[in-house]
Design an enzyme around this catalytic site. Sequence first.
Site, short mmCIF file in Angstrom:
data_model
loop_
_atom_site.label_atom_id
_atom_site.label_comp_id
_atom_site.label_asym_id
_atom_site.label_seq_id
_atom_site.Cartn_x
_atom_site.Cartn_y
_atom_site.Cartn_z
NE ARG A 1 41.95 32.12 41.09
CZ ARG A 1 41.48 32.85 40.08
NH1 ARG A 1 41.07 34.11 40.29
NH2 ARG A 1 41.39 32.35 38.86
NE ARG B 1 42.83 30.94 27.41
CZ ARG B 1 42.04 31.55 28.26
NH1 ARG B 1 41.15 32.43 27.81
NH2 ARG B 1 42.14 31.33 29.55
#
Length: 491
Positions: free
Chosen positions: A40, A81
Amino acid sequence: MSFMMRKTLRRTKIVATMGPATNTPETVEAMIRAGVDIVRLNFSHGELEDHKYRAKLVRDAAKKLGWSVGILGDLQGPKIRIDRFIDGKVTIYPGDSFVLDAAFDENAGTNERVGIAYKDLPNDVYKGDDLMLDDGRIVLEVTDVIDKTEIHTTVIVGGELSNNKGINKRGGGISAEALSEKDKEDIKYAAEIGVDFLAVSFPRDAADLVYARELLRDAGSNAAIVSKVERAEAVEQPTLDAIIEASDVIMVARGDLGVEIGDANLPLMQKKIIKRSRQLNRAVITATQMMETMIDNTIPTRAEVFDVANAVMDGTDAVMLSGETAVGKHPAKVVAAMADICIEAEQSTNSKKSKHRIGKKFERIDEGIAMSAMYAANHMGVKGIGALTESGSTVLWMSRISSGIPIYAMTTHEETCRRVNIYRGVYPVYIHEPLTSPREANRLVVEHLLDEQIVSKGDLVIITKGDIVGTGTDGGTNQMKIIKVGEHQDG
């Protein structure tokens, strides 16, 4: 004729995240030897050139070892965020007032106020909502929203809060689009790198996956689409089924999902998603904190062993490592430890029995052949299955049937090898030259199973194939043949 050989008869696949700890050829090779099937590339961290370098490391190591290893590019998704603090972090305490301010300087956060990257957040929250920061370690209750820019809250669960931590809303409902402008650019780069899978973060519905697939195809890539199920609204029906059907692979992304639905609800939800994905003929990855203590330690905790084993017994196609390999001290050791757990868990009776699609109608000939092959294999003591395949569809359907019988996906396409490597119980075999006759195909399958010591003289083998092997035709499987090893192999 030569093959891309398997490493082990472990049926469950392992996805490992690349990062600073995997930046040498020696480390990557050791991880692949230990059992990595898919790597990944996390586009949330690092520069694009870092990902290109790591992809090359993987391709070079796989070629050297003669093994098939897929590459998964994981998009960052919307940046929901907080911004940054003057001193890098603050400590907030229960009962404190704390403001999330969309108009605040992004570098000027204090223990009273901090900016937010997602400027529309004030439009998505209301008085009484709970906001979870830093994977739920900090909990804020919304007391007011002022001028559509300031979210006033009271701290419910306090602690240390540092820069750029994620924000979730308990119960979901944040309206941010799944694909940011950064993601759209990263899709082009993922296509350039040649990823085999593309993971879409925070999809809200099937339309997000359709759009991502369109962008990926426009960029010239035929990579499989992986949906990271991590929003509360994504697990409600009928949305969940629609997301699964719009995807090639589902990832149970337990970090953000746990924050939004509550950790106590995660185990049952994990089982539900795995079961439903398999029912709808999709592969599924279970992810997040599976072996996290091995970032520093050389052995996992008992709880981590049980976590991985339970996912395997639930029927997951793959289990995923994140920080354990990306920044951990022992990347190859953690892969080896996870592989051992998978092998032991696969001995469970539940892992070898299936009622998948019993009584259901099959829509395609190749699907009917795949189901027939597995039914016969499970009831006749067949030792191995060789599937001559172009796209990998036949072995996907086969792999939805739980059994302990190895399925060899034999193909002239390296891309298909890497793609089928995510399917549980499927082992890719790369054929360097097109096959010219049914007899050659039969001989090839039997010789490979003999070489791998899967079968011996007198054992039964099932072979599936199309009328003409190696033509590039998708959906051409229309034959099943049962062979006793050592007897004639014509037709």
